[in-house]
Design a protein around this motif. Structure first.
Motif, PDB file in Angstrom:
ATOM      1  N   VAL A  32     -45.250  -9.523 -32.980  1.00 57.02           N
ATOM      2  CA  VAL A  32     -46.714  -9.502 -33.003  1.00 57.02           C
ATOM      3  C   VAL A  32     -47.250  -9.024 -31.662  1.00 57.02           C
ATOM      4  CG1 VAL A  32     -48.772 -10.958 -33.200  1.00 57.02           C
ATOM      5  CG2 VAL A  32     -46.885 -11.263 -34.798  1.00 57.02           C
ATOM      6  N   ARG A  33     -46.602  -9.401 -30.579  1.00 56.15           N
ATOM      7  CA  ARG A  33     -47.041  -8.964 -29.248  1.00 56.15           C
ATOM      8  C   ARG A  33     -46.918  -7.452 -29.110  1.00 56.15           C
ATOM      9  NH1 ARG A  33     -43.988  -8.618 -23.690  1.00 56.15           N
ATOM     10  NH2 ARG A  33     -45.785  -8.220 -22.382  1.00 56.15           N
ATOM     11  N   VAL A  34     -45.783  -6.914 -29.552  1.00 56.79           N
ATOM     12  CA  VAL A  34     -45.591  -5.459 -29.481  1.00 56.79           C
ATOM     13  C   VAL A  34     -46.638  -4.760 -30.341  1.00 56.79           C
ATOM     14  CG1 VAL A  34     -44.010  -3.581 -30.119  1.00 56.79           C
ATOM     15  CG2 VAL A  34     -43.150  -5.581 -28.900  1.00 56.79           C
ATOM     16  N   LEU A  35     -46.908  -5.310 -31.521  1.00 52.99           N
ATOM     17  CA  LEU A  35     -47.937  -4.741 -32.389  1.00 52.99           C
ATOM     18  C   LEU A  35     -49.317  -4.781 -31.710  1.00 52.99           C
ATOM     19  CD1 LEU A  35     -48.539  -3.572 -35.208  1.00 52.99           C
ATOM     20  CD2 LEU A  35     -48.995  -5.925 -35.938  1.00 52.99           C
ATOM     21  N   CYS A  36     -49.633  -5.893 -31.029  1.00 44.35           N
ATOM     22  CA  CYS A  36     -50.904  -5.987 -30.300  1.00 44.35           C
ATOM     23  C   CYS A  36     -50.994  -4.918 -29.214  1.00 44.35           C
ATOM     24  CB  CYS A  36     -51.063  -7.365 -29.661  1.00 44.35           C
ATOM     25  SG  CYS A  36     -51.526  -8.649 -30.810  1.00 44.35           S
ATOM     26  N   PHE A  37     -49.893  -4.705 -28.514  1.00 49.77           N
ATOM     27  CA  PHE A  37     -49.888  -3.701 -27.450  1.00 49.77           C
ATOM     28  C   PHE A  37     -50.100  -2.303 -28.026  1.00 49.77           C
ATOM     29  CE2 PHE A  37     -47.776  -0.795 -24.485  1.00 49.77           C
ATOM     30  CZ  PHE A  37     -48.476  -1.094 -23.332  1.00 49.77           C
ATOM     31  N   ILE A  38     -49.400  -1.999 -29.120  1.00 47.90           N
ATOM     32  CA  ILE A  38     -49.540  -0.678 -29.742  1.00 47.90           C
ATOM     33  C   ILE A  38     -50.969  -0.477 -30.255  1.00 47.90           C
ATOM     34  CG2 ILE A  38     -48.807   0.717 -31.722  1.00 47.90           C
ATOM     35  CD1 ILE A  38     -45.988  -0.456 -31.284  1.00 47.90           C
ATOM     36  N   LEU A  39     -51.514  -1.514 -30.911  1.00 42.85           N
ATOM     37  CA  LEU A  39     -52.880  -1.400 -31.426  1.00 42.85           C
ATOM     38  C   LEU A  39     -53.893  -1.280 -30.292  1.00 42.85           C
ATOM     39  CD1 LEU A  39     -52.778  -3.940 -34.388  1.00 42.85           C
ATOM     40  CD2 LEU A  39     -52.834  -1.438 -34.510  1.00 42.85           C
ATOM     41  N   VAL A  75     -55.684   2.285 -31.105  1.00 41.80           N
ATOM     42  CA  VAL A  75     -56.877   2.152 -31.946  1.00 41.80           C
ATOM     43  C   VAL A  75     -58.074   2.725 -31.203  1.00 41.80           C
ATOM     44  CG1 VAL A  75     -58.469   0.502 -32.999  1.00 41.80           C
ATOM     45  CG2 VAL A  75     -56.019   0.189 -33.260  1.00 41.80           C
ATOM     46  N   GLN A  76     -58.737   3.683 -31.847  1.00 39.54           N
ATOM     47  CA  GLN A  76     -59.894   4.343 -31.239  1.00 39.54           C
ATOM     48  C   GLN A  76     -61.123   4.083 -32.097  1.00 39.54           C
ATOM     49  OE1 GLN A  76     -59.894   6.082 -28.335  1.00 39.54           O
ATOM     50  NE2 GLN A  76     -57.709   5.731 -28.045  1.00 39.54           N
ATOM     51  N   PRO A  77     -62.279   4.046 -31.688  1.00 32.90           N
ATOM     52  CA  PRO A  77     -62.750   3.975 -30.316  1.00 32.90           C
ATOM     53  C   PRO A  77     -62.502   2.573 -29.759  1.00 32.90           C
ATOM     54  CG  PRO A  77     -64.612   3.800 -31.790  1.00 32.90           C
ATOM     55  CD  PRO A  77     -63.385   4.020 -32.639  1.00 32.90           C
ATOM     56  N   PHE A  78     -62.418   2.499 -28.433  1.00 29.48           N
ATOM     57  CA  PHE A  78     -62.179   1.201 -27.802  1.00 29.48           C
ATOM     58  C   PHE A  78     -63.411   0.329 -27.983  1.00 29.48           C
ATOM     59  CE2 PHE A  78     -59.456   4.065 -25.160  1.00 29.48           C
ATOM     60  CZ  PHE A  78     -58.260   3.591 -25.652  1.00 29.48           C
ATOM     61  N   GLY A  79     -63.168  -0.954 -28.217  1.00 27.84           N
ATOM     62  CA  GLY A  79     -64.267  -1.880 -28.424  1.00 27.84           C
ATOM     63  C   GLY A  79     -63.809  -3.302 -28.126  1.00 27.84           C
ATOM     64  N   TRP A  80     -64.479  -4.269 -28.711  1.00 28.18           N
ATOM     65  CA  TRP A  80     -64.143  -5.672 -28.440  1.00 28.18           C
ATOM     66  C   TRP A  80     -62.755  -6.026 -28.970  1.00 28.18           C
ATOM     67  CZ3 TRP A  80     -63.175  -8.709 -32.650  1.00 28.18           C
ATOM     68  CH2 TRP A  80     -63.642  -8.246 -33.876  1.00 28.18           C
ATOM     69  N   TRP A  81     -62.295  -5.358 -30.038  1.00 28.50           N
ATOM     70  CA  TRP A  81     -60.972  -5.666 -30.580  1.00 28.50           C
ATOM     71  C   TRP A  81     -59.870  -5.205 -29.624  1.00 28.50           C
ATOM     72  CZ3 TRP A  81     -64.520  -2.561 -33.112  1.00 28.50           C
ATOM     73  CH2 TRP A  81     -64.342  -1.198 -32.971  1.00 28.50           C
ATOM     74  N   THR A  82     -60.172  -4.228 -28.784  1.00 29.92           N
ATOM     75  CA  THR A  82     -59.193  -3.800 -27.778  1.00 29.92           C
ATOM     76  C   THR A  82     -58.891  -4.951 -26.826  1.00 29.92           C
ATOM     77  OG1 THR A  82     -60.131  -1.579 -27.902  1.00 29.92           O
ATOM     78  CG2 THR A  82     -58.698  -2.050 -26.045  1.00 29.92           C
ATOM     79  N   TRP A  83     -59.940  -5.709 -26.477  1.00 31.91           N
ATOM     80  CA  TRP A  83     -59.743  -6.870 -25.602  1.00 31.91           C
ATOM     81  C   TRP A  83     -58.948  -7.960 -26.326  1.00 31.91           C
ATOM     82  CZ3 TRP A  83     -60.429  -6.248 -20.661  1.00 31.91           C
ATOM     83  CH2 TRP A  83     -61.318  -5.264 -20.233  1.00 31.91           C
ATOM     84  N   ILE A  84     -59.159  -8.133 -27.614  1.00 33.33           N
ATOM     85  CA  ILE A  84     -58.394  -9.136 -28.400  1.00 33.33           C
ATOM     86  C   ILE A  84     -56.915  -8.748 -28.433  1.00 33.33           C
ATOM     87  CG2 ILE A  84     -58.108 -10.164 -30.688  1.00 33.33           C
ATOM     88  CD1 ILE A  84     -60.650 -11.070 -29.375  1.00 33.33           C
ATOM     89  N   PHE A  85     -56.641  -7.457 -28.704  1.00 28.58           N
ATOM     90  CA  PHE A  85     -55.253  -6.994 -28.717  1.00 28.58           C
ATOM     91  C   PHE A  85     -54.609  -7.138 -27.339  1.00 28.58           C
ATOM     92  CE2 PHE A  85     -56.629  -3.985 -32.311  1.00 28.58           C
ATOM     93  CZ  PHE A  85     -56.330  -4.937 -33.272  1.00 28.58           C
ATOM     94  N   GLY A  86     -55.376  -6.845 -26.275  1.00 28.98           N
ATOM     95  CA  GLY A  86     -54.862  -6.995 -24.912  1.00 28.98           C
ATOM     96  C   GLY A  86     -54.557  -8.449 -24.582  1.00 28.98           C
ATOM     97  N   ALA A  87     -55.451  -9.352 -24.985  1.00 30.18           N
ATOM     98  CA  ALA A  87     -55.204 -10.779 -24.741  1.00 30.18           C
ATOM     99  C   ALA A  87     -53.965 -11.243 -25.507  1.00 30.18           C
ATOM    100  CB  ALA A  87     -56.432 -11.598 -25.154  1.00 30.18           C
ATOM    101  N   GLY A  88     -53.802 -10.736 -26.728  1.00 28.43           N
ATOM    102  CA  GLY A  88     -52.596 -11.086 -27.496  1.00 28.43           C
ATOM    103  C   GLY A  88     -51.342 -10.593 -26.820  1.00 28.43           C
ATOM    104  N   ALA A  89     -51.378  -9.369 -26.299  1.00 28.03           N
ATOM    105  CA  ALA A  89     -50.213  -8.800 -25.621  1.00 28.03           C
ATOM    106  C   ALA A  89     -49.901  -9.542 -24.324  1.00 28.03           C
ATOM    107  CB  ALA A  89     -50.448  -7.315 -25.331  1.00 28.03           C
ATOM    108  N   ILE A  90     -50.927 -10.102 -23.681  1.00 28.05           N
ATOM    109  CA  ILE A  90     -50.713 -10.809 -22.416  1.00 28.05           C
ATOM    110  C   ILE A  90     -50.278 -12.257 -22.627  1.00 28.05           C
ATOM    111  CG2 ILE A  90     -51.901 -11.700 -20.361  1.00 28.05           C
ATOM    112  CD1 ILE A  90     -53.595  -9.130 -20.429  1.00 28.05           C
ATOM    113  N   PHE A  91     -50.928 -12.982 -23.546  1.00 24.65           N
ATOM    114  CA  PHE A  91     -50.701 -14.424 -23.671  1.00 24.65           C
ATOM    115  C   PHE A  91     -49.651 -14.820 -24.713  1.00 24.65           C
ATOM    116  CE2 PHE A  91     -55.073 -14.238 -21.931  1.00 24.65           C
ATOM    117  CZ  PHE A  91     -54.793 -14.852 -20.721  1.00 24.65           C
ATOM    118  N   LEU A  92     -49.315 -13.923 -25.628  1.00 25.46           N
ATOM    119  CA  LEU A  92     -48.314 -14.282 -26.641  1.00 25.46           C
ATOM    120  C   LEU A  92     -46.924 -14.588 -26.065  1.00 25.46           C
ATOM    121  CD1 LEU A  92     -49.056 -12.254 -29.872  1.00 25.46           C
ATOM    122  CD2 LEU A  92     -48.891 -14.704 -29.602  1.00 25.46           C
TER     123      LEU A  92
END
Length: 124
Positions: free
Chosen positions: A34-41, A45-62
């Motif tokens: 799931v972390r790798v998937l968050c990083f890839i997404l 995923v374009q355009p960057f938005g609030w979900w980019t921050w969610i995916f980044g937080a998942g990649a950092i804290f998972l």
């Protein structure tokens, strides 16, 4: 032998250590996937938005969450014990008949030590 009020049931035993390690390893690998998937997404995923921050937080804290959950054993979980049931009905046995013979069976657990007079002679 000690008699206890609570008998141990097979269904109330904890999981085998091998099964518990396998379960924790599987859970860890799923969270890392799931972390790798968050990083890839997060990157693709374009355009960057609030979900980019969610995916980044998942990649950092998972990774932290995955390690903590992988190191926690299943000791805290309650085990729902199933009391063992009786499979066969117990019927009273009839009294022995009067013409039954009482037999005595003798079991010897040690080997018999020969008497010194009957010991085999040394041929030398």
């Amino acid at each position: 032998m000690k008699n206890s009020a609570h008998t141990q049931s097979t269904t109330s035993l904890p999981r085998a250590p091998h099964d518990e390690v396998h379960s924790r390893s599987t859970r860890y690998l799923i969270m890392m996937g799931v972390r790798v998937l968050c990083f890839i997404l997060m990157v693709f995923v374009q355009p960057f938005g609030w979900w980019t921050w969610i995916f980044g937080a998942g990649a950092i804290f998972l990774p932290y969450i995955a390690v903590v959950l992988a190191n926690v054993g299943e000791d805290g979980k309650t085990i729902n014990a199933v009391p063992p049931g009786r499979e066969l009905e117990a019927h009273p046995t009839p009294p022995p008949s009067s013409d039954a013979h009482d037999e005595v069976i003798t079991v010897r657990e040690t080997r018999e030590i020969p008497h010194p007079d009957h010991a085999p002679k040394d041929p030398s």
